[in-house]
Design a protein around this motif. Structure first.
Motif, PDB file in Angstrom:
ATOM      1  N   HIS A  80     -10.044  83.276  73.018  1.00  0.00           N
ATOM      2  CA  HIS A  80      -9.239  82.938  74.201  1.00  0.00           C
ATOM      3  C   HIS A  80      -8.924  81.450  74.115  1.00  0.00           C
ATOM      4  CE1 HIS A  80      -8.356  81.905  78.396  1.00  0.00           C
ATOM      5  NE2 HIS A  80      -7.856  83.137  78.445  1.00  0.00           N
ATOM      6  N   LEU A  81      -7.613  81.156  73.944  1.00  0.00           N
ATOM      7  CA  LEU A  81      -7.208  79.784  73.620  1.00  0.00           C
ATOM      8  C   LEU A  81      -7.029  78.888  74.854  1.00  0.00           C
ATOM      9  CD1 LEU A  81      -4.526  80.883  71.010  1.00  0.00           C
ATOM     10  CD2 LEU A  81      -6.759  79.909  70.478  1.00  0.00           C
ATOM     11  N   GLY A  82      -6.918  79.515  76.034  1.00  0.00           N
ATOM     12  CA  GLY A  82      -6.728  78.720  77.249  1.00  0.00           C
ATOM     13  C   GLY A  82      -5.299  78.234  77.426  1.00  0.00           C
ATOM     14  N   ILE A  83      -4.335  78.994  76.841  1.00  0.00           N
ATOM     15  CA  ILE A  83      -2.916  78.621  76.991  1.00  0.00           C
ATOM     16  C   ILE A  83      -2.350  79.442  78.160  1.00  0.00           C
ATOM     17  CG2 ILE A  83      -0.665  78.414  75.829  1.00  0.00           C
ATOM     18  CD1 ILE A  83      -2.146  78.389  73.162  1.00  0.00           C
ATOM     19  N   GLY A  84      -2.767  79.093  79.373  1.00  0.00           N
ATOM     20  CA  GLY A  84      -2.242  79.701  80.601  1.00  0.00           C
ATOM     21  C   GLY A  84      -2.180  81.219  80.582  1.00  0.00           C
ATOM     22  N   THR A 117      -9.441  73.312  76.614  1.00  0.00           N
ATOM     23  CA  THR A 117      -8.488  74.353  76.212  1.00  0.00           C
ATOM     24  C   THR A 117      -7.569  73.782  75.115  1.00  0.00           C
ATOM     25  OG1 THR A 117      -6.880  73.584  77.817  1.00  0.00           O
ATOM     26  CG2 THR A 117      -8.439  75.290  78.572  1.00  0.00           C
ATOM     27  N   ILE A 118      -6.789  74.653  74.473  1.00  0.00           N
ATOM     28  CA  ILE A 118      -5.891  74.171  73.404  1.00  0.00           C
ATOM     29  C   ILE A 118      -4.867  73.146  73.934  1.00  0.00           C
ATOM     30  CG2 ILE A 118      -4.031  74.904  71.826  1.00  0.00           C
ATOM     31  CD1 ILE A 118      -6.913  75.318  70.726  1.00  0.00           C
ATOM     32  N   PRO A 119      -4.245  73.354  75.113  1.00  0.00           N
ATOM     33  CA  PRO A 119      -3.330  72.302  75.595  1.00  0.00           C
ATOM     34  C   PRO A 119      -4.038  70.959  75.819  1.00  0.00           C
ATOM     35  CG  PRO A 119      -2.933  74.363  76.764  1.00  0.00           C
ATOM     36  CD  PRO A 119      -4.162  74.575  75.946  1.00  0.00           C
ATOM     37  N   VAL A 128       0.671  68.169  68.093  1.00  0.00           N
ATOM     38  CA  VAL A 128       1.201  69.426  68.621  1.00  0.00           C
ATOM     39  C   VAL A 128       0.049  70.428  68.764  1.00  0.00           C
ATOM     40  CG1 VAL A 128       3.547  69.191  67.764  1.00  0.00           C
ATOM     41  CG2 VAL A 128       1.811  70.183  66.279  1.00  0.00           C
ATOM     42  N   PRO A 129       0.116  71.326  69.777  1.00  0.00           N
ATOM     43  CA  PRO A 129      -0.996  72.249  70.028  1.00  0.00           C
ATOM     44  C   PRO A 129      -1.384  73.074  68.799  1.00  0.00           C
ATOM     45  CG  PRO A 129       0.609  72.374  71.808  1.00  0.00           C
ATOM     46  CD  PRO A 129       1.201  71.473  70.779  1.00  0.00           C
ATOM     47  N   CYS A 130      -0.394  73.447  67.965  1.00  0.00           N
ATOM     48  CA  CYS A 130      -0.685  74.326  66.831  1.00  0.00           C
ATOM     49  C   CYS A 130      -1.671  73.701  65.855  1.00  0.00           C
ATOM     50  CB  CYS A 130       0.595  74.676  66.093  1.00  0.00           C
ATOM     51  SG  CYS A 130       1.775  75.404  67.196  1.00  0.00           S
ATOM     52  N   SER A 131      -1.727  72.371  65.816  1.00  0.00           N
ATOM     53  CA  SER A 131      -2.595  71.744  64.829  1.00  0.00           C
ATOM     54  C   SER A 131      -4.078  71.953  65.191  1.00  0.00           C
ATOM     55  CB  SER A 131      -2.163  70.284  64.675  1.00  0.00           C
ATOM     56  OG  SER A 131      -3.223  69.418  64.739  1.00  0.00           O
ATOM     57  N   GLY A 132      -4.473  71.586  66.418  1.00  0.00           N
ATOM     58  CA  GLY A 132      -5.858  71.822  66.855  1.00  0.00           C
ATOM     59  C   GLY A 132      -6.156  73.305  66.956  1.00  0.00           C
ATOM     60  N   CYS A 133      -5.139  74.076  67.308  1.00  0.00           N
ATOM     61  CA  CYS A 133      -5.311  75.532  67.481  1.00  0.00           C
ATOM     62  C   CYS A 133      -5.662  76.188  66.143  1.00  0.00           C
ATOM     63  CB  CYS A 133      -4.028  76.109  68.056  1.00  0.00           C
ATOM     64  SG  CYS A 133      -4.080  77.876  68.304  1.00  0.00           S
ATOM     65  N   GLY A 134      -4.900  75.854  65.097  1.00  0.00           N
ATOM     66  CA  GLY A 134      -5.144  76.456  63.781  1.00  0.00           C
ATOM     67  C   GLY A 134      -6.536  76.098  63.269  1.00  0.00           C
ATOM     68  N   THR A 136      -9.177  75.215  65.034  1.00  0.00           N
ATOM     69  CA  THR A 136     -10.187  75.881  65.859  1.00  0.00           C
ATOM     70  C   THR A 136     -10.324  77.359  65.489  1.00  0.00           C
ATOM     71  OG1 THR A 136      -9.633  74.370  67.641  1.00  0.00           O
ATOM     72  CG2 THR A 136     -10.846  76.355  68.253  1.00  0.00           C
ATOM     73  N   LYS A 137      -9.175  78.034  65.321  1.00  0.00           N
ATOM     74  CA  LYS A 137      -9.226  79.465  64.988  1.00  0.00           C
ATOM     75  C   LYS A 137      -9.932  79.673  63.654  1.00  0.00           C
ATOM     76  CE  LYS A 137      -4.789  80.860  66.948  1.00  0.00           C
ATOM     77  NZ  LYS A 137      -3.464  81.271  66.521  1.00  0.00           N
ATOM     78  N   ARG A 138      -9.537  78.892  62.636  1.00  0.00           N
ATOM     79  CA  ARG A 138     -10.148  79.087  61.303  1.00  0.00           C
ATOM     80  C   ARG A 138     -11.659  78.875  61.368  1.00  0.00           C
ATOM     81  NH1 ARG A 138      -5.590  76.318  59.805  1.00  0.00           N
ATOM     82  NH2 ARG A 138      -6.671  74.306  59.676  1.00  0.00           N
ATOM     83  N   GLU A 222       5.755  85.557  72.308  1.00  0.00           N
ATOM     84  CA  GLU A 222       5.119  84.667  71.328  1.00  0.00           C
ATOM     85  C   GLU A 222       4.414  83.563  72.110  1.00  0.00           C
ATOM     86  OE1 GLU A 222       5.355  84.587  67.924  1.00  0.00           O
ATOM     87  OE2 GLU A 222       6.667  86.333  67.691  1.00  0.00           O
ATOM     88  N   CYS A 223       3.526  82.859  71.466  1.00  0.00           N
ATOM     89  CA  CYS A 223       2.868  81.711  72.098  1.00  0.00           C
ATOM     90  C   CYS A 223       3.948  80.723  72.559  1.00  0.00           C
ATOM     91  CB  CYS A 223       1.943  81.038  71.090  1.00  0.00           C
ATOM     92  SG  CYS A 223       1.417  79.400  71.604  1.00  0.00           S
ATOM     93  N   PRO A 224       3.854  80.191  73.809  1.00  0.00           N
ATOM     94  CA  PRO A 224       4.900  79.271  74.287  1.00  0.00           C
ATOM     95  C   PRO A 224       5.041  78.020  73.416  1.00  0.00           C
ATOM     96  CG  PRO A 224       3.019  79.347  75.801  1.00  0.00           C
ATOM     97  CD  PRO A 224       2.825  80.441  74.818  1.00  0.00           C
ATOM     98  N   HIS A 225       3.986  77.678  72.672  1.00  0.00           N
ATOM     99  CA  HIS A 225       4.057  76.474  71.834  1.00  0.00           C
ATOM    100  C   HIS A 225       4.735  76.722  70.491  1.00  0.00           C
ATOM    101  CE1 HIS A 225       1.726  74.371  74.741  1.00  0.00           C
ATOM    102  NE2 HIS A 225       0.742  75.243  74.647  1.00  0.00           N
ATOM    103  N   SER A 226       5.085  77.988  70.213  1.00  0.00           N
ATOM    104  CA  SER A 226       5.686  78.257  68.898  1.00  0.00           C
ATOM    105  C   SER A 226       7.187  77.955  68.887  1.00  0.00           C
ATOM    106  CB  SER A 226       5.451  79.716  68.491  1.00  0.00           C
ATOM    107  OG  SER A 226       6.167  80.570  69.359  1.00  0.00           O
TER     108      SER A 226
END
Ligand code: AMP
Ligand code: FES
Ligand code: ZN
Ligand code: ZN
Length: 323
Positions: A80-84, A117-119, A128-134, A136-138, A222-226
């Motif tokens: 759960h990424l915490g993106i609203g 959260t990711i934001p 950008v959110p995708c950088s910390g998100c990727g 964290t997921k990995r 899709e994720c709003p940040h994409s």
């Protein structure tokens, strides 16, 4: 349009494979292809416990469904990424799927693991959110798989994802990531597990058709940040080429696996991995990128809650003469 198997009315047209299928034969085709990928690349055996990373989208839910139907031993893993609302809905759909099919699901909250959260991570890192998100997921996927005793982690990356990543790697000549891109990655360190992508030959259209025909309730958005991500541009370009020249996407990726990857893998320098001084996970640095990120987020949070320092008394500046 007729089904290539039974000559009945086809529901799914696949010009890239020069084939069309009725619904039951399409489902057979999809499941056969996934099973074939797993066996031919020795991704895992029916005796192994597989952790399936499930985002709540069509690809990972289609993958989970197929693995269950093929008789593999699976447990779902959702972050759960915490993106609203997007993240809340993703978790809801994943949990609903697990409940309806009576399968085990592990859920991890990024806010609990990272402290934000990711934001918020994005603000703390000023990236950008995708950088910390990727990152964290990995990290969470690898650590959870090992800690919970799974020998392999499966993700729902499809052919469009892989072809777009390959295109990005080639356009920018990212030799490191090109050398690492593969549908089945063996463990290179005791703390790094095997990672596999059983859908790597199936296009986004194929996974979506499967999810719809199997009545899987998935998150469509899709994720709003994409929005604006380069990967979406590459997918669009590849689809336009595919529309004019069927089968290009699959040939592009399979050609890379056959012609370029073996050369890159043997020419690539072996990276020296050691254990992170903070968390013990495999890394090339003293402290891994995830732990450095968590530290940065922690300091950012501290600055936000700490009362603003009282400014030191200064000599008042002389008042400027009024005009
Ligand atoms: P993406 O990077 O969003 O294209 O996702 C690629 C794959 O990573 C998905 O098919 C899932 O297997 C996995 N994945 C992405 N997001 C999550 C998430 N929030 N929780 C668990 N797995 C995820
Ligand atoms: Fe990670 Fe969008 S920022 S899924
Ligand atoms: Zn048929
Ligand atoms: Zn670490």
């Amino acid at each position: 349009m007729r089904c290539v198997k039974c000559q009945g009315t086809a529901s799914v047209d696949l010009p890239s494979r020069n084939a069309a299928y009725c619904a039951p034969h399409y489902l057979d085709h999809f499941e056969y292809e996934v099973g074939h990928n797993i066996r031919s690349l020795k991704m895992f055996t029916p005796d192994e416990r597989v952790l399936v990373a499930v985002s709540g989208g069509k690809d990972s839910l289609a993958l989970w469904e197929t693995l269950i139907r093929l008789g593999y031993k699976t447990t779902g893993f959702h972050i759960h990424l915490g993106i609203g609302e997007y993240s809340d809905l993703s978790r809801e759909k994943t949990e609903a799927y697990a409940r309806a099919h009576g399968v085990e699901l592990i859920v991890v909250e990024v806010e609990a693991a990272v402290g934000a959260t990711i934001p918020e991570v994005s603000k703390a890192l000023r990236r950008v959110p995708c950088s910390g998100c990727g990152l964290t997921k990995r990290y969470l996927m690898n650590r959870t798989a090992r800690e919970q005793g799974f020998s392999v982690l499966a993700t729902g990356h499809n052919l469009d994802d892989e072809a777009a990543t390959l295109m990005g790697g080639v356009l920018h000549w990212q030799m490191d990531s090109l050398g690492r891109q593969a549908p089945a990655l063996e463990s290179t360190h005791a703390r790094l597990g095997r990672k596999v992508k059983p859908l790597y030959t199936l296009s986004e259209k194929e996974t979506a058709s499967y999810a719809v025909l199997r009545h899987i309730d998935y998150v469509v958005d899709e994720c709003p940040h994409s929005v604006g991500a380069l990967s979406l541009l590459y997918k669009d370009v590849l689809n336009r080429i595919e529309a004019e020249s069927h089968g290009t996407k699959l040939r592009f990726f399979q050609g890379y696996l056959k012609n370029l990857r073996p050369a890159l893998a043997s020419a690539g320098q072996k990276v020296e991995l050691r254990e992170c001084a903070t968390c013990g996970e495999a890394t090339t640095a003293e402290v891994c990128a995830y732990c450095r990120m968590v530290q940065q987020v922690y300091r950012w949070k501290q600055r936000r809650v700490a009362p603003a320092p009282t400014p030191a008394p200064t000599t008042p500046a002389p008042a400027s003469p009024s005009a």
